[in-house]
Design a protein around this motif. Sequence first.
Motif, short mmCIF file in Angstrom:
data_model
loop_
_atom_site.label_atom_id
_atom_site.label_comp_id
_atom_site.label_asym_id
_atom_site.label_seq_id
_atom_site.Cartn_x
_atom_site.Cartn_y
_atom_site.Cartn_z
N GLY A 5 0.81 -1.21 0.00
CA GLY A 5 0.00 0.00 0.00
C GLY A 5 0.84 1.26 0.00
N ILE A 6 1.98 1.22 0.68
CA ILE A 6 2.89 2.37 0.67
C ILE A 6 3.42 2.61 -0.74
N VAL A 7 3.82 1.52 -1.41
CA VAL A 7 4.35 1.62 -2.78
C VAL A 7 3.27 2.15 -3.72
N GLU B 140 13.04 -1.69 6.00
CA GLU B 140 13.81 -2.76 5.36
C GLU B 140 12.96 -3.44 4.29
N ARG B 141 11.73 -3.78 4.64
CA ARG B 141 10.83 -4.41 3.68
C ARG B 141 10.52 -3.47 2.51
N ARG C 80 11.26 -4.00 -1.48
CA ARG C 80 10.17 -4.00 -2.47
C ARG C 80 10.41 -2.96 -3.56
N ILE C 81 10.85 -1.78 -3.18
CA ILE C 81 11.10 -0.72 -4.17
C ILE C 81 12.18 -1.15 -5.14
N VAL D 106 13.35 7.63 -1.25
CA VAL D 106 12.83 7.65 0.11
C VAL D 106 13.74 8.52 0.97
N PHE D 107 13.12 9.45 1.71
CA PHE D 107 13.86 10.27 2.67
C PHE D 107 13.51 9.82 4.09
#
Length: 480
Positions: free
Chosen positions: A281-283, A312-313, A317-318, A377-378
């Motif tokens: 969902g974040i992606v 980490e996950r 995934r990214i 990602v920051f």
Amino acid sequence: MADDIFTYAPAPESRSVVRLRSSYGLFIDGAFADPAEGRSLKTVNPADEEVLAEVAVAGEADVDRAVAAARRAYETVWGPMPGAERAKYLFRIARILQERSRELAVLESLDNGKPIKETRDVDLPLVAAHFFYYAGWADKLGHAGLGADPRPLGVAAQVIPWNFPLLMLAWKIAPALATGNTVVLKPAETTPLSALVFAEICQEAELPPGVVNIVTGAGETGRALVAHGGVDKVAFTGSTEVGKEIARTVAGTRKRVTLELGGKGANIVYDDAALDQAVEGIVTGIFFNQGHVCCAGSRLLVQESVAEDVLERLKRRISTLRMGDPLDKNTDIGAINSAAQLDKIRELSGIGDDEGAQRWTAPCELPSRGYWFPPTVFTGVTQAHRIAREEIFGPVLSVLTFRTPAEAVEKANNTPFGLSAGVWTEKGSRMLWTANRLRAGVIWSNTFNKFDPTSPFGGYKESGYGREGGRHGLEGYIRG
């Protein structure tokens, strides 16, 4: 087992299904016409900077013609037409959209830069669904809870952005036509082609001349349309800065206005969430459509106890996301829409570096031509960072942490925007507690960026006012 056993071979969609003209005029009163001043602009493919077509630029005289055509159609044909008859045209348009969906999906990817699997599987199905949905309302307006005698406003001026060109067109035009209004629409200057092909669809559906008019151009054209005295309604989707300018322009007039503006959505992950599901969902929340989404989950708020695990996950995934040719069916991340937008993303990301946030960029090779920015990602971000406060409108995620639900809500609401939010937890009580305290127009539960024509969408504060979609989307086009 070899490391590259799951390497994907290219699977490009054919461009041959798109029948592009070398140049397009304005669509006024049911026909394409040359602009009065003879000006034009070029629209390019952001993936390789190829010029796709020349498009007319409408001046004030052209806007006058379009508004006059819309007024004639409203007073003589469309306004007096029974709702059941209007519905037939909307149903016809919806069916043609479905028939031409492959062509339109390829065209949208070419002109916008987004991956074909998004235009094919998300944009086009939703476009058709909106016309089907509002066709069903056209003869039932008296039962929509908007008064005993709902009547159309008249001529609607609609200005749409470049991130979802055809979908935003559907969000605007479908409810306007269903309620008996006529339309003058201005698409974004970088993505006008799907709107112009939609004009051809209006001709194919034999929509009465003047019901839909499309004037292309840049900001000057939009300002002329919004300020025109013959317009009864203004509907705008775009940046907060332009939305404020529109609000100032129409202040003190009789025009009805709906504004769907920027956002800085919070995506809240509690420690009891299903973390792999939350990572997906974040992606989706930030990297869908290269982050060119007003309701993107660009601020990730993670409970401290699981923050390290989630990051980490998330990075793992990214790293699997594929960036490249938008017409390749394997592509996850396409091109940034324009050079100007790429410059903005680079500028704000550089400010994040200067302010001390830690940048992590997915390992990927950027194409040599076109406009590209890797998923980024920051971490180490605070509420004081500009990247946590300002809308970047690109594939850039800011990560903050929290300890308690109250802190999560306080940080999520600490923004001038109020368009969207997501909450990830297995506890229904925690979900409802959080949702009731978030100041956002749309809140997703254990998902993100899910849309449906039956569901209203809109924001609070600097994210605008009014709602689009659902029964609520009718209200902005009706006087009751």
